[in-house]
Each structure stands twice: as structure tokens, then as C-alpha cells.
Design a protein around this motif. Structure first.
Motif, mmCIF file in Angstrom:
data_model
loop_
_atom_site.group_PDB
_atom_site.id
_atom_site.type_symbol
_atom_site.label_atom_id
_atom_site.label_comp_id
_atom_site.label_asym_id
_atom_site.label_seq_id
_atom_site.Cartn_x
_atom_site.Cartn_y
_atom_site.Cartn_z
ATOM 1 N N ALA A 218 0.834 -1.195 0.000
ATOM 2 C CA ALA A 218 0.000 0.000 0.000
ATOM 3 C C ALA A 218 0.871 1.248 0.000
ATOM 4 N N THR A 219 0.321 2.298 -0.542
ATOM 5 C CA THR A 219 0.914 3.632 -0.485
ATOM 6 C C THR A 219 -0.098 4.547 0.194
ATOM 7 N N ALA A 220 0.188 5.835 0.192
ATOM 8 C CA ALA A 220 -0.743 6.785 0.791
ATOM 9 C C ALA A 220 -2.097 6.764 0.096
ATOM 10 N N ALA A 221 -2.133 6.338 -1.176
ATOM 11 C CA ALA A 221 -3.379 6.322 -1.946
ATOM 12 C C ALA A 221 -4.197 5.063 -1.707
ATOM 13 N N GLY A 222 -3.605 4.017 -1.102
ATOM 14 C CA GLY A 222 -4.336 2.783 -0.856
ATOM 15 C C GLY A 222 -3.567 1.567 -1.328
ATOM 16 N N PHE A 223 -4.279 0.434 -1.412
ATOM 17 C CA PHE A 223 -3.651 -0.831 -1.783
ATOM 18 C C PHE A 223 -3.331 -0.861 -3.274
ATOM 19 N N GLY A 224 -2.122 -1.330 -3.586
ATOM 20 C CA GLY A 224 -1.756 -1.569 -4.975
ATOM 21 C C GLY A 224 -1.906 -3.027 -5.348
ATOM 22 N N ALA A 225 -1.641 -3.931 -4.382
ATOM 23 C CA ALA A 225 -1.727 -5.370 -4.643
ATOM 24 C C ALA A 225 -1.982 -6.092 -3.329
ATOM 25 N N VAL A 226 -2.599 -7.269 -3.427
ATOM 26 C CA VAL A 226 -2.787 -8.157 -2.282
ATOM 27 C C VAL A 226 -2.361 -9.558 -2.695
ATOM 28 N N THR A 227 -1.835 -10.322 -1.733
ATOM 29 C CA THR A 227 -1.361 -11.680 -1.999
ATOM 30 C C THR A 227 -2.362 -12.685 -1.437
ATOM 31 N N PRO A 228 -3.066 -13.422 -2.290
ATOM 32 C CA PRO A 228 -4.061 -14.378 -1.781
ATOM 33 C C PRO A 228 -3.404 -15.621 -1.199
#
Length: 711
Positions: free
Chosen positions: A687-697
């Protein structure tokens, strides 16, 4: 170039002897039985190392000693929380990753996933440092690849600061992988497995005596696996082989040597893009196996481990041990990072490459352990010194743009491979020398453990130069309420050089320091078949590094973090055919003060969960001899990606089932169904200040079947 290894001659000799012993074992697979009047083989100095954890009441968790305890204490005698995870339990669960292993230890949770090549963990809410907090047979190794488990006999998780025994460490705790040892009785096993997502595996394990009196023993084992990843286009591979010798030179002297090599490779996985960066569960609409990387962005590596050890009993009250070991890690890292954000249905992608990484870790240890008595007080005294050198050569780093792909239908493989244009450099060449003394005093039912350690650490390749000198005390008081029941209170401190941790502006981070107060109760039940541990702790860390949300690749220092918690563990046999392993942890990890006044105070520590729990149970059906059923669950609470607590990753609970049958003649068949309900959950997120970029399932539902034969 990596600093020359001062121990190379010794470990090379150990490796050569191991190979020769293994070869001899194959030509002498069925040694002649010893005469009836041959005396039994004398036990080694550390008799507990060869206890079979499934041998009945005599091998309960409480009575089994830790290999990591230099005082030779059993788990029950140790005045701190220790989790023991043996090979039998890992076999029942059909464990294939470190996550599978450490789910069984209280206070341990998954911290982050490194693009499919290995996992990082927190212990008691704090990061288990990859350089200082992972051990192999009590010696530190650089933890940067997911190790194959074919040569692991058991895993010990030592909670809290452990600087007294192991020098500089992060204060949450340590993980010690204990290798399989040669056995006096011949045993040969082969095992094959197959399962979902193209998983295939094969293992073998050979052990026994090399001579008629059983004083020279060998072990040779190996394994290989392929597949098992649910990510499209990814077929990871692991393989390795290990050999060891144990020579009982005299009834009072034993020598051991071991050599092991392992390798892994696979396409680097970047997780799933997040359609709504403010909601990580918005990724649920995507296929769990969607691949946003490139086939040529892969991670591969090699692990090598060599060790030799000599133990000698000088008298009934005095024994000595000398240990030498070397760990080598070679790694090529090529990943998609960072990934995101999603704009107009397109996912932005950047590559990050650092091939040619090399790390070595050399350990030398010499110690004396004595049993003394002063009046009514019994003493177990340990004194020694250790030396460790770690060198790191960082790969040729290169970054660039891969271009965007469609969120719902990512087409990859169109970008041509890119060669790294960076220049590799020596990133670390540290020397750590320590001297230590411990005295465990027992008076009646009371015990007092006092210790003191002094460390000197220097690394000339950091900017500025790391040059530290630290003295760390520890103390513990225990009271045996009755046989099989102990309460204790302990205090320990630790320090950790933040070598390689950079603050914005390319400034080196100062060392972190930890201290902990712990109280607990250990109790045996059901004629020593079952053990419970209840512990409460107050752990503090100063100068703790955390991800800088404004500057990727850099850290910020939270001046003080405090984790209070309670851990519960249960392990053993309720009946001769019913075993159970269970744990639960409840923690309150808080930021107390920050480098920037007032920032993040009262927030939860980054990537720390408030609760974890797991259960595994196996029941042997008496009416159908040979048949058993098992199952369990693992729960991990939610966590925040940074100390600002802006972005939260949800927690999860996953259920597993297993069934097995022991046929006559040494044949066993087993099937495991993992994630029975096919729960969609996420292990990690960027995540950055703008929110999540990726998640690992996490792994979706998967079936694994294994067949093994012992002869």
C-alpha cells in the motif's frame, strides 16, 4: 568479493566425510547384527536429541529438551515460553512451506510474502529479522528463501529476547530448525506425493549404523517437489540432498558432521491488483490465480549448510563442546514491484531486478558446562564464547517500466526480457564476537537463572560504519509447585544492529533495543502425556524500523513500541490414540512514541495482529487398526500495512482435514484437504498513501495425497 571463509577447511572435511559415509552406507545397507553380549551404544552427551517424539509417554513435550538450550534444559524446566513442532506433526499436516510449520506456534503470524520465494514472520508482534532471528542447529543463517523441509526433525520457536544465548537478535523471538540426526537403528523410507495445481513430490531418508558396534552412524536424505502454485503459469521447484555422520569415538566423546544443499526456483508472483485501492476485498472479483508479472521475471536461489561439532565429557560434572558451521545463500531476484494503481481498468507495472546476491554466515562456538554444588544449592554453569561473520554481496539492481495490462484479462509474455545493467556491491561484512556466562541455581523447589553477555559488532561496509559494544543481562526465577508443574518469572534484554536499514536521505538507522518481562505456568497432565503453557509478557522495542509510506525502500523509526500479550499452548496425547496441538495468542501491540512527535502514538504496530490461533488433532480409530483421521484450523487476525493504521488487511480462518491408513509391511497412505471451505483470504498487501496496490491471496482449496514406505 565475499570475505574469505576462515572455516572452509573444516567444513570441507566434514562434507567429504559425510559423502564418504553415505557411500559406505549404501554398500553396507544390512550390517551384521551385533553379538548378544555387545554392550548398548553409549548415549551421546545430548541424549535428548535422539528421543522419538512419538514413542509414548516417555517422550512428552515437557520432558523433551530443546536443542537450542545450551544449558540442556527440558521445555518444562525452561523459564520462558518455547514452542516445539516435531516432524510427526508436520507429516500429519503435510507441511510444505514455513507458513505451514509456524502456524503451530503461539505468538507467530505471517508478516509479509516476498513474491512467492519465501515468507516473513512476526513473533510477539515484532519482525523476526531475516539476518539474526533464524537458526539452523543453533547457528544463525540468512533467511531469504523458503527452505525445503525434508531434512528437518523439529522446529523450536524461542519467545522473547534471547541475546544471552545468541547475541544480537530482534526481541520478539527466534526460530531454530533442527536437522535430522543419524540413528542407531537402521531405517529406510521413500515417499511420493501428488496433488492440486500440479503438485508432485518425492523424498527418501536412509539412516543406520556403519559398523557392527553401532558407534559410527550415518544419515542420507533428500527431496524434490514441483508445482503446487495456484498462480497461472507458475511451476515452482524445490530440491535438495543432505548427509550427516555421527561417531561415538569413546563413551565420553562424540563427533558430528553434516553437509546439505538445496535449491529453489519459480516465476516471481506479484499477487492480485486491487480494483478499489481503499478496499482490499475488492480483489475478490478477480480469479485467484491471475498473473500480472512476466515469465522472465523469476526468483531462484541455492542454500548450502555445513557443520561439524565435537562434544567431550571431561568428568561426570564437566563437559565441553566446539561447533563450527557455515551457511551460504545465493539468490537472483527479479520481480514486479511496485504494481498498481489501477487506472481505467489498467494495472500499472514496474520491474525491480537484483540478480547475483550472495550471503555467507560463519559461526564458531566453544563452551563449557559444569554441574556444581555449594552447600544445598545445585549449580549448572555455562561459560563460553562465540564468533560470527556475515558477508553480503548485493546484486546488480535495475528498475524500469513494464507497461500496463488489463485488470480482468492480463496478457503477459509480450514484454521482451531485460538484462540488469546495475553494478553489484559488497553490502555488509560484519564481525560479531561474544562472551557469555550463565548460572542456574536450584534450591529445593526453587530455581534462579542469572546470565550476562558482552558483544562487540563491527561492520566496515555500512555508512556510517557500524561499531557497537553491548552488555546484556538476563534473570529468571522458577518454582516447581509439584512434580510436573512450574511457575516462573523472567527478564531479558537484547539489541539488534539495523544494518542495511536506511532512513530517507540514505542515513543508517541506529540499533534497536528490546526488553521483556514474562511470567508463566507450565503444567503436565494425564501422567505426563499432555503439557500446557500459559504465559503473559510485556515486551518493549526502541528505535524500531518500519516502512516509510512516503518513500518506498526506506524506513522510519518509531522511537518506542510496546506489546503486551497472553499466549496459551497445549500439546500431547489425551489418550494413547488421540493427539492434539493447539495455541492461541492475544496481543496489544502499540506505538508509544514516534520519531515525529505525536505521530502514530496509540496506533497498532505495523503488520502486527492482535490475535492468532491454531488447532490440529489426530485420532486413531481403535475399531479399525491403522486408520486415523485428523483436522484443524488456523486463524490470523487483521493487520495494518503501516504504523499510520490507514490501510487494514482483513484477518482469516482456514480449516483443513486429513485421513491416513497404515498398511502392514510399512506402507502408509495419507490424504489432506487444505482450505476445505475454499475461503478467499489475503496473506499480505502492498500500500501507499493512496491505498492498496496489490494483495497476496492465500492457497485456495487443495488436495494432496502421499504414499510412503518404510523398510
Amino acid at each position: 568479493m565475499i570475505h574469505p571463509n576462515l572455516l572452509r577447511t573444516a567444513v570441507a572435511q566434514a562434507a567429504l566425510l559425510t559423502v564418504c559415509g553415505a557411500a559406505l552406507a549404501q554398500t553396507n545397507a544390512a550390517p551384521a547384527p551385533a553379538p548378544a553380549d555387545t554392550p548398548a551404544t553409549a548415549p551421546s552427551l545430548r541424549q535428548v536429541d535422539v528421543i522419538d517424539s512419538t514413542a509414548g509417554e516417555a517422550a512428552t513435550p515437557a520432558r523433551r529438551a530443546q536443542s537450542s538450550s545450551r544449558l540442556g534444559l527440558s521445555v518444562l524446566e525452561t523459564p520462558r515460553s518455547v514452542s516445539m513442532i516435531d516432524n510427526e506433526l508436520l507429516g500429519q499436516q503435510m507441511a510444505t512451506t514455513e507458513r505451514d510449520v509456524l502456524r503451530n506456534a503461539s505468538g507467530v503470524s505471517t508478516r509479509s510474502e516476498y513474491y512467492g520465494s519465501y515468507s516473513q514472520f512476526t513473533i510477539r508482534g515484532l519482525w523476526a529479522n531475516n539476518t539474526f532471528n533464524f537458526l539452523r542447529d543453533g547457528a544463525k543463517f540468512v533467511h531469504l528463501l523458503d527452505p525445503p523441509l525434508f531434512n528437518i526433525e523439529r522446529v523450536e520457536v524461542i519467545k522473547g529476547p534471547a541475546a544471552l544465548e545468541f547475541g544480537q537478535v530482534a526481541p520478539g523471538g527466534l526460530v531454530n530448525y533442527e536437522s535430522k540426526r543419524p540413528q542407531a537403528d537402521p531405517l529406510r523410507t521413500v515417499k511420493i506425493g501428488a496433488g492440486s495445481h500440479g503438485w508432485r513430490s518425492a523424498e527418501f531418508d536412509l539412516t543406520g549404523p556403519l559398523n557392527t558396534d553401532g558407534t559410527l552412524r550415518y544419515r542420507l536424505d533428500g527431496g524434490a517437489s514441483r508445482g503446487g502454485s495456484f498462480v497461472d503459469g507458475n511451476t515452482p521447484r524445490k530440491q535438495g540432498i543432505a548427509g550427516s555422520l555421527e561417531w561415538q569415538i569413546t563413551p565420553d566423546t562424540v563427533w558430528r558432521a553434516q553437509a546439505e544443499t538445496q535449491s529453489i526456483d519459480g516465476t516471481s508472483t506479484s499477487g492480485l491488483a486491487v480494483p478499489d485501492p481503499k478496499n482490499p476485498r475488492s480483489a475478490d472479483v478477480l480469479p485467484v490465480g491471475a498473473f500480472y508479472g512476466e515469465p522472465w521475471l523469476n526468483t531462484d536461489g541455492h542454500l548450502r549448510f555445513y557443520s561439524t561439532e565435537l562434544q567431550h565429557r571431561l568428568s561426570d560434572q564437566l563437559e565441553a563442546r566446539v561447533h563450527l558451521s557455515r551457511n551460504e545463500t545465493f539468490r537472483n531476484v527479479n520481480i514486479v514491484s511496485p504494481m498498481g494503481p489501477v487506472t481505467n481498468g489498467r494495472v500499472a507495472r514496474t520491474y525491480w531486478m537484483a540478480p547475483g546476491q550472495k550471503y555467507t554466515s560463519d559461526t564458531a562456538l566453544a563452551e563449557l558446562r559444569a554441574q556444581l554444588q555449594t552447600g544445598p544449592v545445585k549449580h549448572t554453569v555455562l561459560a563460553g564464547l562465540d564468533w560470527r561473520a556475515i558477508a553480503g554481496f548485493y546484486g546488480a539492481r535495475t528498475t524500469g517500466n513494464l507497461g500496463a495490462v488489463d485488470l480482468y484479462n492480463p496478457v503477459t509474455g509480450l514484454v521482451p526480457p531485460v538484462a540488469s545493467t546495475g553494478v553489484g556491491r559488497l553490502s555488509s561484512d560484519a564481525r560479531n564476537a561474544g562472551v557469555f556466562v550463565q548460572d542456574r541455581m536450584v534450591l529445593g523447589d526453587f530455581g534462579l537463572l542469572l546470565g550476562l553477555r558482552h558483544d562487540r559488532l563491527k561492520d566496515a561496509y555500512t555508512t556510517p560504519v557500524t561499531d557497537l559494544s553491548q552488555t546484556q543481562p538476563s534473570a529468571a526465577l522458577s518454582w516447581e509447585l509439584r512434580p510436573g508443574s512450574m511457575v516462573y518469572a523472567s527478564y531479558a534484554r537484547s539489541f539488534q544492529a539495523n544494518t542495511g536499514t536506511l532512513l530517507w536521505g540514505d542515513r543508517a538507522a541506529p540499533p534497536s533495543e528490546g526488553k521483556q518481562l514474562e511470567v508463566g505456568w507450565k503444567q503436565e497432565w494425564l501422567n505426563q502425556r499432555l503439557m500446557t503453557t500459559v504465559s503473559a509478557f510485556d515486551l518493549q522495542l526502541t528505535n524500531a524500523p518500519a516502512t516509510d509510506p512516503q518513500h518506498p525502500g526506506y524506513s522510519v523509526l518509531t522511537a518506542r513500541q510496546r506489546i503486551k500479550g497472553i499466549e496459551l499452548e497445549l500439546q500431547g496425547r489425551i489418550t494413547p490414540g488421540w493427539t492434539v496441538t493447539a495455541q492461541a495468542s492475544f496481543m496489544d501491540p502499540k506505538v508509544l512514541s514516534d520519531t515525529t512527535a505525536g505521530a502514530n502514538v496509540g496506533n497498532r504496530v505495523a503488520l502486527a495482529t492482535r490475535r492468532t490461533a491454531s488447532l490440529w488433532t489426530q485420532y486413531r480409530i481403535a475399531q479399525l487398526p491403522g486408520l486415523w483421521v485428523g483436522g484443524g484450523l488456523v486463524h490470523q487476525g487483521d493487520k495494518f500495512t503501516a504504523n499510520d493504521n490507514q490501510w487494514r488487511l482483513p484477518g482469516y480462518t482456514v480449516f483443513d482435514l486429513a485421513v491416513g491408513y497404515q498398511f502392514a509391511g510399512g506402507v502408509r497412505l495419507q490424504a489432506n484437504l487444505k482450505n476445505v471451505s475454499n475461503r478467499r483470504y489475503y496473506l499480505d498487501g502492498t500500500a501507499t498513501a493512496a491505498g492498496f496496490g496489490a494483495v497476496t491471496p492465500g492457497q485456495p482449496r487443495a488436495l494432496q495425497v502421499a504414499l510412503d514406505y518404510a523398510f
